[in-house]
Enzyme design. Sequence first.
Site, short mmCIF file in Angstrom:
data_model
loop_
_atom_site.label_atom_id
_atom_site.label_comp_id
_atom_site.label_asym_id
_atom_site.label_seq_id
_atom_site.Cartn_x
_atom_site.Cartn_y
_atom_site.Cartn_z
N LYS A 143 10.27 26.78 55.08
CA LYS A 143 9.74 28.06 55.56
C LYS A 143 8.77 27.83 56.70
O LYS A 143 8.78 28.51 57.70
CB LYS A 143 9.02 28.75 54.39
CG LYS A 143 9.66 30.07 53.96
CD LYS A 143 8.67 30.84 53.12
CE LYS A 143 9.18 30.96 51.71
NZ LYS A 143 8.30 31.66 50.81
N GLU A 180 5.95 28.17 35.75
CA GLU A 180 6.40 28.80 36.99
C GLU A 180 5.17 29.42 37.66
O GLU A 180 4.14 29.64 37.00
CB GLU A 180 7.41 29.91 36.69
CG GLU A 180 8.64 29.45 35.92
CD GLU A 180 9.51 28.47 36.69
OE1 GLU A 180 9.91 28.77 37.82
OE2 GLU A 180 9.79 27.37 36.15
N LYS A 208 18.26 29.36 31.06
CA LYS A 208 18.84 28.05 30.78
C LYS A 208 19.86 28.13 29.65
O LYS A 208 20.88 27.45 29.66
CB LYS A 208 17.73 27.05 30.46
CG LYS A 208 16.84 26.77 31.68
CD LYS A 208 15.53 26.10 31.29
CE LYS A 208 14.67 25.77 32.49
NZ LYS A 208 13.31 25.36 32.11
N GLU A 239 23.12 20.32 37.46
CA GLU A 239 22.51 19.62 36.32
C GLU A 239 21.02 19.91 36.17
O GLU A 239 20.51 20.08 35.07
CB GLU A 239 22.70 18.10 36.53
CG GLU A 239 22.14 17.24 35.42
CD GLU A 239 22.88 17.44 34.11
OE1 GLU A 239 24.02 17.03 34.00
OE2 GLU A 239 22.28 18.03 33.18
N GLY A 269 1.16 21.90 36.23
CA GLY A 269 2.36 22.15 37.05
C GLY A 269 3.63 22.37 36.26
O GLY A 269 4.72 22.36 36.82
#
Length: 433
Positions: free
Chosen positions: A46, A191, A206, A130, A188
């Site tokens: 970006k 989200e 998921k 994956e 971390g």
Amino acid sequence: METTINIGILGLGTVGTGVVHIIDQHQDKLSHQVGCNVKVKKVLVKQLDKERDISIGEERLTTCPDDVLNDPQIDVVLEVMGGIDDARNYMIQALENKKHVVTANKDLMAVYGSDLLQLAAHHQCDLFYEASVAGGVPILRSLADGLASDRITKMMGIVNGTTNYILTKMSQEGRDYEEVLCEAQELGYAESDPTADVEGIDAARKTAILGTLGFSMPVHLDDVTFSGISQVTTDDLDYCDQLGYTMKLIGLAERTDNKVEVSVQPTLFPHSHPLASVNDEFNAVYVYGEAVGETMFYGPGAGKLPTATAVVSDLVEVVKNIRLGVNGNKAVAPQFEKLLKSADEIYAKYFLRLQANDKPGTFSALTSLFAQYEVSLEKILQLPVQGSDAAEIILTTHKVSKMNYEQILHKLEGLEVVNLIKSSYRVEGDEEA
Ligand code: NAP
Ligand code: HSE
């Protein structure tokens, strides 16, 4: 080695940086495995002038998607930018330009996965994903390859690291939900908006992906019923422990005959169950196949290098396929029609915690209601509530249909002796569950 396969990468954040690092550091191993050089030609970002953990050379960075998607020399596009609309448009453009795609994007694959897989097959391109489930754990490849000859009947996964971290710290250290959530954010795992983690949406995405691949059915995010852990208290976890259970946020995909249930909910496991000892931010997926029986896949579910490892492993498979000329030949698009179970076809055991009047007749009112639905109770615990004439009652049921259990809960709310239903969770893993 003369042949070079050129890669374009969309995104150079946490995962993209890890991907570039692994491709650079493991170049010898990669070239040896695939029989040619693998080179990162362009990377879409970006902001060009952003400070980055990796030095990649200004000439390789671009803010123009066409520099990747329309470059005829780029053979494979790695989508690690996240988000839905732009990422989807770029992936479609890449596939239409006959570029193979690898993605880590669970948000996108849970909603548009089946369509994108069909588009990839149509253009004879590979589309591998994956890293979208359980980060560094090679669960999708295991379902597609290792267990290809089996018929999968059930998958139970701890597929969200943030919630597993929170539940582990709350139950083992007695710490508060809010405090541990902040810590998971700082580490971390969560989200940027942790709502998707704690309300079960990330796990639902998921689980939709697992269901689609494991059952070869187009399971969409909307097919997944989900609830998260934001209402779970340390008291709940204490009572679970007293009854011999550990709580995990579980993505469940289960098939009976041709019908499936796909759901996410806090679930109790006996302390001895292998999923009960998957702690902190780790992920694990328990898979039942008709022939193989029970298997479990365990490892780091998020983070720069574990996730990047999964992306680069997909890349290796794509490049091997290019060398063999067999891309898009794998039966990746879902094969079967999707049939979802209704509430009267889903059976489970439950944990229930309620507050009731501590007076004669309370227990008989409760047990009569369960008896009316032919549900027997397995474990019962009653404790006085300090400073009141109420009691806390915690019980577990034997198996009951979801439909009947919801009716029991509704009727309990109307019973005079019941003050409050505090919590209720699904129970798995005992011999009859
Ligand atoms: P991130 O750190 O936020 O990085 C996103 C990157 O994409 C940044 O480099 C950003 O550019 C670029 N980008 C975003 N939108 C763009 C746009 N519209 N046009 C051009 N560039 C754009 O994200 P991440 O954590 O690496 O995650 C990437 C993907 O992997 C997501 O789908 C995520 O769900 C998935 N994933 C992540 C993890 C994990 O542990 N992080 C685990 C499994 C799966 P700038 O750098 O210029 O801002
Ligand atoms: N927020 C996600 C998790 C990241 O906690 O599992 C990996 O998908």
